[in-house]
Write an enzyme that holds these catalytic residues in place. Structure first.
Site, PDB file in Angstrom:
ATOM      1  CB  SER A   1      -0.931  -0.034   1.213  1.00 15.53           C
ATOM      2  OG  SER A   1      -1.802   1.077   1.207  1.00 15.53           O
TER       3      SER A   1
ATOM      4  CE1 TYR B   1       0.189   5.337  -5.326  1.00 13.02           C
ATOM      5  CE2 TYR B   1       0.238   6.747  -3.387  1.00 13.02           C
ATOM      6  CZ  TYR B   1       0.672   5.619  -4.057  1.00 13.02           C
ATOM      7  OH  TYR B   1       1.584   4.769  -3.462  1.00 13.02           O
TER       8      TYR B   1
ATOM      9  CE  LYS C   1      -0.709   2.181  -3.630  1.00 14.61           C
ATOM     10  NZ  LYS C   1      -0.185   0.816  -3.785  1.00 14.61           N
TER      11      LYS C   1
END
Length: 180
Positions: free
Chosen positions: A40, A54, A58
């Site tokens: 992660s 992004y 995650k």
């Protein structure tokens, strides 16, 4: 970001991971054991401006991994997450080209410039890929039930700040940090 860029981000960071796990689970169930390690990011725990797609991918990976860890524990299959901060890779150059900006939205210019400067300073403490690989190996071989493995001084500090503050205090702290 364009919709197709957002879909690609989630395809790689979330759906790709799910597909790999779906492919290995029958083997792990047949063996009655196994281990899954998802990479992660500290950005999976802390929202950061300009890379919102992004970090949201995650965050999704983190939630999926945590829920999956509960589901698979009964099958003697562990799920762990490695959470690097900044890593010396071409990611930063790629992200800079894709971050959420639109040249037509000049209202954000001052914020973007200030934020990029602050993010650049934050990247002075980034880890090497070898440090991340070592932590992945640790997660794979330590025999523990530890779920999260923070990697790098930057990641550990960000996560410590996030987990030691209530939501309001943390959001105020981050807003102050990123003020122009």
């Amino acid at each position: 970001m364009k919709p197709e860029q957002i879909e690609k981000q989630f395809s790689v960071n979330v759906f790709g991971t799910m597909n790999v796990i779906r492919a290995v689970l029958p083997h792990f169930r047949a063996q009655k054991q196994g281990g899954i390690i998802n990479v992660s990011s500290a950005g999976g725990r802390i929202g950061l401006p300009l890379i919102s797609m992004y970090v949201s991918s995650k965050f999704a990976l983190e939630g999926f991994s945590e829920a999956l860890s509960y589901e698979l524990a009964s099958q003697n299959i562990s799920v762990k997450i490695v959470e690097p901060g900044g890593v010396v890779t071409p990611f930063h150059e790629t992200a800079a080209k894709l971050f959420a900006s639109n040249p037509e939205l000049t209202d954000y210019n001052r914020f973007v410039e200030s934020t990029l400067n602050k993010l650049g300073k934050m990247s002075e403490n980034i880890s090497s890929a070898e440090v991340v690989a070592t932590e992945i190996l640790t997660a794979a071989t330590d025999g523990s039930t530890q779920f999260r493995y923070g990697v790098g001084v930057d990641a550990k500090e960000w996560i410590k700040d996030r987990t030691s503050m209530d939501d309001l205090t943390h959001i105020q702290h981050m807003r102050k940090f990123f003020e122009s």
